[in-house]
Motif scaffolding. Structure first.
Motif, mmCIF file in Angstrom:
data_model
loop_
_atom_site.group_PDB
_atom_site.id
_atom_site.type_symbol
_atom_site.label_atom_id
_atom_site.label_comp_id
_atom_site.label_asym_id
_atom_site.label_seq_id
_atom_site.Cartn_x
_atom_site.Cartn_y
_atom_site.Cartn_z
ATOM 1 N N GLY B 70 -36.764 -77.691 90.705
ATOM 2 C CA GLY B 70 -38.211 -77.511 90.685
ATOM 3 C C GLY B 70 -38.584 -76.115 90.208
ATOM 4 N N ALA B 71 -37.884 -75.108 90.717
ATOM 5 C CA ALA B 71 -38.162 -73.727 90.314
ATOM 6 C C ALA B 71 -37.888 -73.547 88.818
ATOM 7 C CB ALA B 71 -37.299 -72.762 91.129
ATOM 8 N N ALA B 72 -36.785 -74.132 88.340
ATOM 9 C CA ALA B 72 -36.445 -74.018 86.921
ATOM 10 C C ALA B 72 -37.509 -74.704 86.064
ATOM 11 C CB ALA B 72 -35.069 -74.630 86.653
ATOM 12 N N THR B 73 -37.986 -75.877 86.530
ATOM 13 C CA THR B 73 -39.009 -76.605 85.788
ATOM 14 C C THR B 73 -40.296 -75.786 85.710
ATOM 15 O OG1 THR B 73 -38.056 -78.634 86.656
ATOM 16 C CG2 THR B 73 -40.229 -78.804 85.650
ATOM 17 N N PHE B 74 -40.695 -75.231 86.863
ATOM 18 C CA PHE B 74 -41.898 -74.404 86.906
ATOM 19 C C PHE B 74 -41.746 -73.207 85.956
ATOM 20 C CE2 PHE B 74 -44.321 -70.862 88.758
ATOM 21 C CZ PHE B 74 -45.587 -71.420 88.736
ATOM 22 N N GLY B 75 -40.609 -72.544 86.042
ATOM 23 C CA GLY B 75 -40.363 -71.385 85.175
ATOM 24 C C GLY B 75 -40.439 -71.753 83.703
ATOM 25 N N CYS B 76 -39.830 -72.882 83.347
ATOM 26 C CA CYS B 76 -39.828 -73.323 81.941
ATOM 27 C C CYS B 76 -41.248 -73.601 81.467
ATOM 28 C CB CYS B 76 -38.977 -74.577 81.766
ATOM 29 S SG CYS B 76 -37.226 -74.216 81.609
ATOM 30 N N LEU B 77 -42.056 -74.262 82.311
ATOM 31 C CA LEU B 77 -43.427 -74.593 81.903
ATOM 32 C C LEU B 77 -44.243 -73.319 81.707
ATOM 33 C CD1 LEU B 77 -44.305 -77.710 84.090
ATOM 34 C CD2 LEU B 77 -43.709 -77.626 81.680
ATOM 35 N N VAL B 78 -44.098 -72.383 82.645
ATOM 36 C CA VAL B 78 -44.852 -71.135 82.555
ATOM 37 C C VAL B 78 -44.465 -70.364 81.292
ATOM 38 C CG1 VAL B 78 -45.162 -68.863 83.620
ATOM 39 C CG2 VAL B 78 -45.256 -70.920 85.027
ATOM 40 N N LEU B 79 -43.176 -70.339 80.983
ATOM 41 C CA LEU B 79 -42.732 -69.625 79.782
ATOM 42 C C LEU B 79 -43.094 -70.385 78.516
ATOM 43 C CD1 LEU B 79 -39.147 -68.339 80.693
ATOM 44 C CD2 LEU B 79 -41.259 -67.039 80.633
#
Lengths: 252, 276
Positions: B70-79
């Motif tokens: 979930g954290a990786a997904t959030f990070g990817c979307l934000v970037l």
């Protein structure tokens, strides 16, 4: 916002590329430590003189070439077959391996091979690795060739059939030439996924079939080793050349 | 006469059936059996392995896997969102900028992960530099923790988020933004109320495409997390190697597969098949 966005974008590109550039840069460092001491090719020399590494690289190349040839042929024919008669069940089950976590594909194949060995006189080795590689790279070939076929006009083949071509001639003389760029791109992708794979390969490999990623993995696990940086740089340059050459060939 | 197309499909179908579907079937069978004394698999048939999935002992690892994915997904979307927005407005440089995103993707995944070990380890570049500048006396523990794994996952799967967002933003009608501006919306208001809602399908696709491989990751947590930051993939591997509990490893694999299929099904049902 107008001014911040470019800065943000530059930062993301830096995030994507700087780690790899640093890794390549330090492969030319004369020190074993991550402090720059001067330009040197010692790690390339060490890489060149490593017999096990050379053997693993040869294994990787053999596996990648054989599985690319087979996967490209099988995948292209399969994509054509699916294009002619699209069955969602068939295409779905063929694409399923693309979204399956590699570790699951790997252990499932391992379990199958182990089960089959009870009845066949075989053991884990180059054959099992190549069979595994063909299976997972075939799905990529299907995907790429299918994308190309979707833009194709079925009327062309129908015209060929009306003019007296056999089904095989229509495929061989009308559709296949049109698919060439897609097939080339698919083969390139199949080669890179095969050459790069560690997780599945490590599970289904035997004593005689250690590949380059397996050696790299073992080195990376053992600790800091500039030879890994040198190998990485060579892989970058090699794959980069492969991409450039294949682009040239596609244009020619 | 049998139609030719059947022969075209035959080899691909044979590989899929014998080396993908049959292995999955074997895993299903194993997941319903019991571990033997010497690590083999046999009768009696049981659901015990599935019940054990809810054992708190493993629950920690499963929950952590979801949290990290979930954290990786959030990070990817934000970037990825600002990047995709910028690329979609770059005119003639679009192809170049997209290729630059894809470029690391063509290089070995193992090497990309190793690059982060090189930066983060105790004797790695970041610690060496901080030490050299006299900012620290002891190396910072940057590697072998959850943070390192999440960074590695974001680094590995960022292109999966950029591509669907880009193709979504690319198709966005520029007239809508002009209309919003004409009606008095500030740029950030237009972004929030016009662009973001219209890129929801791209966000969903990007999210699923990053979440799925992150949840099933093996190499990233193995190399960047060490033994301390295990994810489901490592637990599966562990069951098949050192623990030699194939039935439980099989049940774990199928549980993971079920989550993957459910996510894909939800995405396809909602946003159609043409986007994949």
């Amino acid at each position: 916002m107008k001014r911040l966005l470019p800065l943000y974008v530059i930062a993301i590109y830096a995030f994507l590329h700087v780690p790899l550039l640093i890794l390549c840069g330090f492969s030319f460092n004369s020190s074993k430590f991550t402090v720059w001491e001067g330009f040197s090719l010692v790690w390339y020399e060490a890489m060149w003189n490593d017999g096990a590494l050379a053997e693993a690289t040869l294994n990787s190349l053999v596996i990648a070439v054989v599985s690319t040839v087979v996967a490209t042929a099988v995948g292209t024919l399969g994509a054509y077959g699916l294009w002619k008669k699209n069955s969602r069940l068939l295409s779905g089950s063929m694409y399923l391996s693309l979204v399956t976590p590699e570790i699951i594909t790997g252990i499932a194949m391992l379990a199958t091979f182990q089960w089959a060995f009870r009845y066949l006189h075989l053991q884990l080795g180059m054959t099992t690795v190549i069979l595994a590689h063909v299976t997972f790279s075939m799905a990529y070939v299907l995907l790429v060739v299918m994308a190309r076929l979707r833009t194709a006009d079925p009327a062309l083949e129908e015209a060929a059939l009306d003019l007296g071509a056999t089904e095989w001639q229509a495929f061989r003389l009308v559709t296949l030439p049109m698919l060439k760029p897609g097939i080339a791109a698919a083969a390139l992708l199949a080669f890179t996924v095969s050459f790069d794979d560690y997780v599945i390969t490590a599970l289904v490999a035997g004593v005689d079939s250690e590949t380059l990623p397996m050696v790299l993995y073992a080195m990376a696990r053992r600790g800091a080793n500039p030879v890994v940086s040198a190998i990485s740089t060579v892989i970058f340059v090699g794959l980069g050349l492969l991409i450039v050459v294949s682009e040239r060939l596609q244009k020619a | 006469m049998m139609r030719l197309r059947a022969f075209f499909l035959l080899p691909a179908w044979a590989f899929t059936l014998l080396l993908f579907l049959a292995p999955m079937g074997i895993i299903v069978v194993y997941s319903l059996q019991t571990k033997g004394v010497y690590g083999g698999v046999g009768e009696p048939w049981t659901f015990e392995n599935y019940v054990r999935l809810f054992d708190p002992l493993y629950g920690v690892i499963l929950l952590r896997s979801f949290a990290m994915a979930g954290a990786a997904t959030f990070g990817c979307l934000v970037l990825a969102f600002p990047l995709a927005l910028y690329i979609s407005r770059s005119g003639t440089r679009k192809t170049l900028l997209l290729n630059l995103v894809m470029l690391p993707f063509w290089t070995s995944f193992l090497v990309r992960t190793y690059a982060w070990m090189f930066l983060l380890r105790d004797t790695g570049l970041i610690n060496s530099m901080l030490f050299g500048m006299g900012l620290i006396n002891e190396p910072l523990p940057l590697l072998y923790n959850d943070g390192a794994v999440v960074v590695g996952l974001i680094y590995g799967y960022l292109p999966f988020a950029v591509l669907p967002l880009y193709s979504n933003l690319e198709r966005l009608d520029k007239g809508l933004l002009e209309a919003a501006a004409d009606l008095g919306a500030k740029p950030w208001e237009a972004m929030l109320h016009v662009v973001l809602p219209l890129t929801a399908p791209g966000m969903r696709a990007a999210g699923v495409l990053v979440f799925i491989p992150s949840l099933g990751a093996y190499l990233t947590p193995d190399l960047l997390g060490g033994g301390k930051s295990m994810m489901i993939g490592n637990l599966v591997q562990n069951q098949f190697t050192s623990a030699r509990d194939w039935p439980f490893g099989s049940a774990l694999s199928l549980g993971l597969m079920a989550v993957v299929m459910l996510l894909l099904w939800a995405l396809l049902r909602r946003d159609g098949e043409e986007m994949l």
